[in-house]
Design a protein around this motif. Structure first.
Motif, short mmCIF file in Angstrom:
data_model
loop_
_atom_site.label_atom_id
_atom_site.label_comp_id
_atom_site.label_asym_id
_atom_site.label_seq_id
_atom_site.Cartn_x
_atom_site.Cartn_y
_atom_site.Cartn_z
N SER A 1 13.29 3.40 0.92
CA SER A 1 12.42 2.33 1.64
C SER A 1 11.99 3.00 2.63
CB SER A 1 13.33 1.05 1.68
OG SER A 1 14.43 1.69 2.57
N ARG A 2 10.79 2.32 3.19
CA ARG A 2 10.11 2.60 4.52
C ARG A 2 11.35 2.58 5.56
NH1 ARG A 2 6.02 -1.68 5.33
NH2 ARG A 2 7.49 -2.84 3.95
N GLY A 3 11.13 3.62 6.64
CA GLY A 3 12.18 3.61 7.57
C GLY A 3 12.98 5.06 7.49
N SER A 4 12.69 5.80 6.34
CA SER A 4 13.65 6.70 6.28
C SER A 4 12.78 7.92 6.50
CB SER A 4 14.13 6.70 4.68
OG SER A 4 12.79 6.88 3.81
N GLU A 5 13.53 9.04 6.42
CA GLU A 5 12.83 10.40 7.24
C GLU A 5 11.84 11.02 6.22
OE1 GLU A 5 15.28 13.66 9.93
OE2 GLU A 5 16.00 13.15 8.00
N ASN A 6 11.33 12.15 6.95
CA ASN A 6 10.47 12.86 6.25
C ASN A 6 9.06 12.53 5.65
OD1 ASN A 6 12.23 15.04 7.22
ND2 ASN A 6 13.48 14.78 5.44
N ARG A 7 8.60 11.31 5.91
CA ARG A 7 7.36 10.94 5.60
C ARG A 7 6.20 10.66 6.48
NH1 ARG A 7 7.48 7.92 0.76
NH2 ARG A 7 5.25 7.86 0.97
N GLY A 8 6.43 11.15 7.73
CA GLY A 8 5.81 10.87 8.77
C GLY A 8 6.00 9.60 9.69
N LYS A 9 5.33 9.89 10.93
CA LYS A 9 5.83 8.66 12.06
C LYS A 9 5.63 7.21 11.57
CE LYS A 9 3.50 8.81 16.15
NZ LYS A 9 2.94 9.33 17.42
N GLU A 10 4.58 7.09 10.98
CA GLU A 10 4.11 5.71 10.85
C GLU A 10 5.00 5.19 9.57
OE1 GLU A 10 0.49 2.87 8.63
OE2 GLU A 10 0.13 5.00 9.41
N PHE A 11 5.68 5.97 8.63
CA PHE A 11 6.47 5.44 7.48
C PHE A 11 7.95 5.20 8.24
CE2 PHE A 11 9.49 6.09 4.13
CZ PHE A 11 9.05 5.56 3.22
N GLU B 1 11.73 -4.76 7.12
CA GLU B 1 11.01 -4.24 6.07
C GLU B 1 11.84 -3.32 5.01
OE1 GLU B 1 8.00 -4.79 6.41
OE2 GLU B 1 7.60 -5.55 8.40
N GLU B 2 12.98 -2.87 5.44
CA GLU B 2 13.81 -1.80 4.46
C GLU B 2 14.12 -3.08 3.59
OE1 GLU B 2 16.17 -1.23 8.42
OE2 GLU B 2 14.32 -2.68 7.65
N ILE B 3 14.54 -4.18 3.72
CA ILE B 3 15.19 -5.17 2.86
C ILE B 3 13.84 -5.62 1.94
CG2 ILE B 3 15.91 -7.55 2.37
CD1 ILE B 3 17.80 -7.40 4.72
N ALA B 4 12.82 -5.88 2.20
CA ALA B 4 11.61 -6.17 1.71
C ALA B 4 11.22 -5.30 0.63
CB ALA B 4 10.59 -6.48 2.48
N ASP B 5 11.43 -3.84 0.98
CA ASP B 5 11.25 -2.78 0.20
C ASP B 5 12.18 -2.87 -0.99
OD1 ASP B 5 9.02 -2.16 1.48
OD2 ASP B 5 9.65 -0.27 2.30
N VAL C 1 22.09 2.30 -2.23
CA VAL C 1 20.97 2.28 -0.85
C VAL C 1 21.56 2.86 0.43
CG1 VAL C 1 22.21 -0.05 -0.24
CG2 VAL C 1 19.75 0.36 0.47
N TYR C 2 20.53 3.29 1.27
CA TYR C 2 20.95 3.70 2.51
C TYR C 2 19.62 3.05 3.23
CZ TYR C 2 21.70 6.36 6.85
OH TYR C 2 22.17 6.40 8.04
N GLY C 3 18.59 3.78 3.22
CA GLY C 3 17.37 2.72 3.86
C GLY C 3 17.23 3.06 5.36
N GLY C 4 18.09 3.76 6.08
CA GLY C 4 17.69 3.90 7.40
C GLY C 4 17.00 5.06 7.66
N PRO C 5 16.97 5.25 9.06
CA PRO C 5 16.39 6.30 9.65
C PRO C 5 17.20 7.55 9.72
CG PRO C 5 16.74 4.85 11.43
CD PRO C 5 17.10 4.01 10.12
N LYS D 1 0.80 -1.33 -0.13
CA LYS D 1 0.17 0.03 -0.20
C LYS D 1 0.95 1.18 -0.06
CE LYS D 1 -0.42 -0.15 5.15
NZ LYS D 1 -1.38 0.00 6.14
N THR D 2 2.11 1.37 0.75
CA THR D 2 2.78 2.39 0.74
C THR D 2 3.57 2.95 -0.42
OG1 THR D 2 3.03 1.99 3.18
CG2 THR D 2 4.61 3.76 2.11
N ILE D 3 3.62 3.95 -1.00
CA ILE D 3 4.13 4.38 -2.01
C ILE D 3 5.60 4.77 -1.81
CG2 ILE D 3 4.31 6.20 -3.99
CD1 ILE D 3 1.84 4.18 -4.18
N LEU D 4 6.54 4.39 -2.54
CA LEU D 4 8.05 4.77 -2.50
C LEU D 4 8.58 5.65 -3.48
CD1 LEU D 4 9.35 1.34 -1.17
CD2 LEU D 4 8.42 3.04 0.38
#
Length: 714
Positions: free
Chosen positions: A533-543, A554-558, A497-501, A472-475
């Protein structure tokens, strides 16, 4: 017939001219993109509003500061470089105009040779206001006094006289320096009161923190160069806040009760200098109290409010009092899912949510003259853009006032005219600088930069999207294709890749965040691809929080979703895919090379985290808690127990004096590879910490691309 022949010949000649022009374009080398980076940076002018000048800004040229009418564009010289050099005999060696800060319409201050000069533009004279002889320099608002450190002790300069505040002989105890490893928005260790009558400062006791044994090889024999490095779950530093009264020449300690290993964040003074406010965050980083303390005694006054989160808090901005108010302030928090601005009073009562929406406030620009509207810089376009928003406090309405899709930056607001200075870029606009009004209407264009890469054989940057592994989430994605791209051919791919917070790689600005080495690789026949990927910054707390307690899942899956997209493209060679990343990206690279072996034929992991137990407390525990509380998460994320999964070529690169991701990560991984009879390649940069910078970065990126070439281009 002759006419047709002539037209055909003419058409052929035009084609030849076009091909010739393309052939004459220069190749962008690794050295060009690193050593010559600033020569390839789009044209930019240093501008700032002239205080209380009713619509004038200052433009810094090579030889003079100009006063420019924001609407008409007419200009006059304020002072030339030669005049500034003559304004004080000590300034004769100025080789260029310094970076200045205007105090008012007729004077400014600047630093030169450990002194601060105040220049009067009417008399064209400059006087020394304060001196400093140390590091971590911090100035009072009027630049008349300074605070600085020498080794581990704190000093101030008042009326030209140096005063030593701390007299600590134990080098493990530091005063006036940044604490908590620069996390929580902390970037300095001293905080002058608004009028400069007092100085709040950190005392950081690290005697209980482990000495990590880095090695300095510049001497013969090599010598130890240990750093204090608190690893996850181990003893951390103990920080206190103190206040020095300049008139009384005395320090007091602020009575911050609680565990010794809590975090003292978001330091702020009240405008009347009577109180200091501290955001006290627990070591679990999920509970913060905003406390008020008496600045004269250090006594606790009250808790204004608390914030809690079932995962972790990300509160990195201190309270900001409204202009001309001692009781109302703004506070930035993502308690409702996205970081926004709230209005509070000093009784701790929330008066209003000023900004709102599914976007993130990146910066507070300022209030208008009547404090009715607040201007902020915020995200838009799925996190890719940075736009200016106007929020009305009374009506609680929020309006985006800028209209161009891209990134507005360096936004400055002039309260007297309700005008803005700003820079703007997107993937097709190198840099524009302009003046616009409160409705976003451009009044004057200052710079419309040409493409600095126009003479080089480079590729356009393409932004795109894919759907994350959650369905569901758009990357956001970024792709560079070979400069001579042919859709009928197949190309090898480098996934960066970076992929981290805490990091966002892709934005809708010039080059979209892509480094110039990527253009060099594209010239050489690669497709360069990145997934945010999910886990990175500036997309809101849930992201961002989706990776909590289980980094590297989750980052690897993305990232694999990105690989699946690449494999769906007819011009991608599925058998020739590489991956490269640094720091958290090094962790992701190694994770993908082991956990998803066979996906990439070759990988290059720089400064990689191999086991989060060996990473530092502040960052590591925020996202993984402690090894004692989350043993399963640490075990799954560790790469030390996965070396036997490695099947393809992997190069690990690490700085020998890395004090962020300490070299033990890579050496332990190498040790496990040897034990499991797994072949892996390794290279170190002896004189570099976490990042390889300067001219040596040319060597690094050549090393990375040569290693990938050896596997994919044969």
């Amino acid at each position: 017939m002759k006419r047709i022949a002539y037209s055909t010949s003419f058409f052929v000649m035009l084609l030849l001219m076009v091909f010739s022009a393309n052939a004459q374009k220069k190749e962008l080398s690794i050295k060009d993109g690193i050593v010559g980076y600033w020569s390839l940076y789009p044209e930019y002018k240093s501008v700032q509003w002239l205080p209380n000048s009713k619509g004038y800004y200052v433009e810094s040229t090579k030889d003079a500061f100009l006063k420019v009418n924001a609407k008409k564009g007419t200009s006059t010289s304020l002072i030339s470089l030669e005049e500034l050099k003559k304004s004080n005999s000590e300034l004769e060696k100025l080789s260029r105009l310094p970076r200045v800060e205007f105090i008012d319409g007729s004077s400014f201050v600047f630093q030169f040779n450990n002194k601060v000069y105040h220049t009067d533009l009417n008399s064209k004279t400059s006087q020394v206001t304060t001196t400093f002889d140390g590091a971590n320099v911090d100035f009072t608002k009027d630049f008349k006094n300074s605070a600085y450190t020498k080794e581990n002790n704190l000093f101030i300069s008042v009326d030209g006289k140096e005063i030593q505040i701390s007299h600590e002989t134990n080098k493990a105890i530091e005063f006036g320096k940044t604490v908590h490893r620069n996390e929580f928005g902390i970037h300095k260790g001293t905080y002058w009161s608004p009028k400069g009558t007092a100085l709040a400062y950190y005392r950081n006791d690290q005697t209980m923190v482990t000495d990590y044994p880095l090695v300095d090889i510049s001497s013969i024999p090599a010598k130890e160069a240990p750093v204090k490095y608190p690893m996850a779950g181990q003893k951390s530093e103990e920080v206190t806040l103190h206040i020095y009264n300049v008139a009384a020449q005395k320090s007091i300690q602020v009575n911050t009760e609680g565990p010794k290993e809590q975090y003292l964040t978001n330091i702020a003074w009240s405008p009347d200098e009577k109180f200091v406010f501290i955001g006290i965050l627990n070591r679990d980083q999920n509970h913060l109290v905003l406390n008020q303390y008496d600045a004269s005694t250090g006594a606790f006054v009250k808790t204004l409010f608390e914030e809690k989160d079932d995962k972790y808090l990300s509160l990195t901005h201190p309270m900001e009092f409204l202009p001309n108010s001692t009781t109302e302030f703004i506070w930035r928090t993502e308690k409702n899912g996205f970081e926004h601005v709230y209005l509070y009073n000093t009784d701790g009562k929330e008066l209003a949510q000023i900004t709102k929406g599914d976007w993130v406030v990146m910066d507070v620009i300022g209030f208008d003259r009547k404090n009715q509207n607040l201007y902020v810089l915020g995200t838009d376009n799925n996190g890719l853009d940075r736009q200016v928003y106007k929020a009305n406090i009374k009506s609680k309405t929020v309006k985006k006032i800028t209209s161009l899709s891209g990134v507005y930056s360096g936004v400055q607001y002039d309260v007297t005219t309700n005008l803005f200075l700003a820079s703007f870029s997107n993937t097709t606009t190198p840099n524009k600088q302009f003046v616009f009004d409160g409705n976003g209407k451009v009044i004057k264009t200052i710079v419309d930069a040409e493409n600095p890469l126009a003479d080089f054989n480079v590729s356009p940057v393409e932004l795109g999207t894919i759907t994350a592994a959650d369905g569901k989430t758009i990357l956001n994605t970024r792709m560079l294709k070979p400069s001579n791209f042919d859709k009928n051919k197949k190309y090898p791919v480098i996934v960066y890749v970076y992929g981290g917070p805490g990091v966002q790689l892709i934005t809708n600005r010039w080059n979209a965040g892509a480094s110039y080495w990527m253009q060099t690789a594209a010239q050489n026949g690669y497709i360069i691809y990145t997934v945010e990927s999910r886990g990175s910054e500036n997309r809101g707390k849930e992201f961002e929080q989706v990776t909590h307690l289980h980094l590297g899942e989750e980052e690897i899956a993305d990232q694999i979703k990105g690989v699946e997209y690449l494999k769906s493209l007819p011009y991608v060679d599925q058998d020739k895919m590489a991956i490269h990343g640094w720091s958290y990206g090094g962790f992701m690279t190694t994770s993908l090379m082991t956990k998803t072996a066979g996906t990439f034929k070759v990988g290059v992991a720089g400064g990689p985290v191999m086991d989060w137990k060996m990473y530092e407390v502040m960052y590591g525990e925020r996202y993984m808690s402690t090894p004692q509380k989350n043993p399963g998460g640490y075990e799954k994320a560790s790469l030390l127990n996965k070396t036997d999964l490695l099947k393809d070529k992997l190069l690990i690169i690490h700085g020998l004096i890395d004090d962020v991701v300490v070299p033990q990560h890579s050496f332990r991984f190498l040790q496990e590879c040897v034990s499991n009879e797994v072949q892996v390649d390794f290279f170190t940069y002896p004189g570099h910490p976490h990042n390889v910078r300067g001219k040596d970065r040319v060597h690094l990126m050549n090393k990375v691309l040569m290693y990938i070439d050896a596997e994919l281009m044969n």
